[in-house]
Scaffold this active site. Structure first.
Site, PDB file in Angstrom:
ATOM      1  N   SER A 172       0.745  -0.979   0.074  1.00 23.18           N
ATOM      2  CA  SER A 172      -0.036   0.002   0.257  1.00 23.18           C
ATOM      3  C   SER A 172       0.883   1.699   0.185  1.00 23.18           C
ATOM      4  CB  SER A 172      -0.506   0.328   1.227  1.00 23.18           C
ATOM      5  OG  SER A 172      -1.597   0.932   1.328  1.00 23.18           O
TER       6      SER A 172
ATOM      7  N   TYR B  15      -2.122  -0.115   9.495  1.00 24.25           N
ATOM      8  CA  TYR B  15      -2.655  -0.384   8.901  1.00 24.25           C
ATOM      9  C   TYR B  15      -1.453  -0.181   7.734  1.00 24.25           C
ATOM     10  CZ  TYR B  15      -3.990  -1.322   3.841  1.00 24.25           C
ATOM     11  OH  TYR B  15      -3.945  -1.212   2.323  1.00 24.25           O
TER      12      TYR B  15
ATOM     13  N   LYS C  56     -17.921  -1.300   1.253  1.00 20.29           N
ATOM     14  CA  LYS C  56     -16.278  -0.680   1.974  1.00 20.29           C
ATOM     15  C   LYS C  56     -16.912   0.039   3.316  1.00 20.29           C
ATOM     16  CE  LYS C  56     -12.382  -0.143  -0.179  1.00 20.29           C
ATOM     17  NZ  LYS C  56     -11.559  -0.739   0.610  1.00 20.29           N
TER      18      LYS C  56
END
Length: 344
Positions: free
Chosen positions: A133, A160, A196
């Site tokens: 990411s 995250y 989401k």
């Protein structure tokens, strides 16, 4: 195996001879990958996910695949040989909530699971492509270069991003990053993200705002060098993201980390104006306070250097922000459609 000889899998646009495992295959990018594989002649796909109680099963309904496995059952079935061999693993399965606070959950789900799946793939001579990411870059002060020599300098802003960064570091230190492909996705948006919640793109969220209130709300800036709404992100249409992913998957010479983005930073105002234009409405933007809980973890600027992707032979034209938003809004949000391989 499919990586030698005359096999068609070596061609980026023909996966007809490949057997593929897609984790997170009911999710946003995962289901888009199944769609893209279907479009490239591949139906021999095993989808793995956690369907739970939300509506992401809808993403699977139009797609063609051979089998479905719940995530908790995947590793035991792989390790016992019950699922057989695969030519390619596309590992998109993870908790993608940037606001998730349960570090133990993130470590188990995003780090430990990825380690075990990578070890299995390497032991079975299976091509392994996984989602990292752009969140690993933190505030960008250490750069946003997909160069593994810079990994130790990165400081993610949330747990995250750190869970993703941990595996990148592990793969490098364990000596197998040069045998696999890690993808640093930037701000991907597009069809199949309905499930989401708060992690949906601004395009999806603002679609309802425009329909109901004829306005879009954007966060104020808390830095003097960025005006309200002029924080910049590298926005990438999901159709481009999966094309880039499959290009790298099919190129056995490609290895290591790759930025997956458009290469152009655009403002949130640009994105909002594109939504208004797609709906044929006049722009009206309201700036609101950013929640204090995310103010010190907010990325004000992201832009992918995609030179490594291009050096790996990716030459497709990247969809402009305006064209991507128009396609998404008109052909998916207005019609409430998912990605469907039978529809051109």
């Amino acid at each position: 195996m499919c990586w030698g000889g005359k096999n068609k899998f070596m061609k980026p646009n023909d996966f007809s001879d490949a057997r593929v495992l897609v984790t997170g295959g009911a999710g946003f990018i995962g289901s888009a990958l199944v769609w893209a594989l279907n479009r490239r002649g591949c139906d021999n796909i095993v989808v793995c996910d956690i369907l739970g109680t939300n509506e992401k099963w809808r993403n699977l309904a139009p797609l063609r695949f051979a089998d479905y496995v719940e995530a908790a059952d995947l590793l035991p079935r792989l390790q016992s040989g019950a699922l057989g061999k695969f030519d390619l693993v596309l590992h998109m399965g993870a908790c993608s909530a940037t606001t998730e606070k349960d570090a133990t959950y993130l470590i188990k789900n995003n780090y430990e699971f990825t380690k075990e799946l990578a070890v299995w793939s390497l032991a079975n001579k299976t091509r392994f492509v996984y989602a990292s990411s752009a969140a690993t870059y933190g505030d960008g002060s250490a750069g946003m270069e997909d160069d593994d020599s810079q990994l130790d300098n990165l400081r993610p802003l949330n747990m995250y991003g750190y869970s993703k960064h941990l595996f990148d570091l592990h793969a490098k230190r364990a000596g197998f990053l040069n045998k696999i492909v890690g993808l640093k996705y930037f701000n991907v948006f597009g069809p199949n993200e309905d499930h989401k919640g708060d992690m949906r793109s601004l395009v999806h969220k603002s679609f309802a705002q425009v329909q109901n209130e004829n306005l879009i709300r954007l966060f104020k800036s808390y830095r003097k060098d960025f005006k309200d709404g002029e924080q910049r992100r590298d926005f990438l249409y999901v159709k481009d993201a999966v094309a880039m992913t499959l290009h790298l998957a099919a190129n056995k010479k490609a290895s290591g980390l790759f930025n997956i983005g458009s290469g152009k930073a655009r403002t949130w105002i640009d994105l909002a104006n594109s939504v208004f234009a797609a709906l044929g409405k006049k722009s009206k933007i309201e700036f609101i306070e950013m929640p204090e809980t995310i103010r010190d973890k907010y990325q004000y600027f992201t832009q992918a250097n995609i030179s490594r992707l291009q050096a790996a032979g990716y030459k497709e034209k990247i969809t402009s922000l305006e064209s991507a938003v128009a396609d998404y809004v008109k052909n998916y949000l207005v019609t409430d459609k998912q990605l469907d391989p039978s529809v051109a």
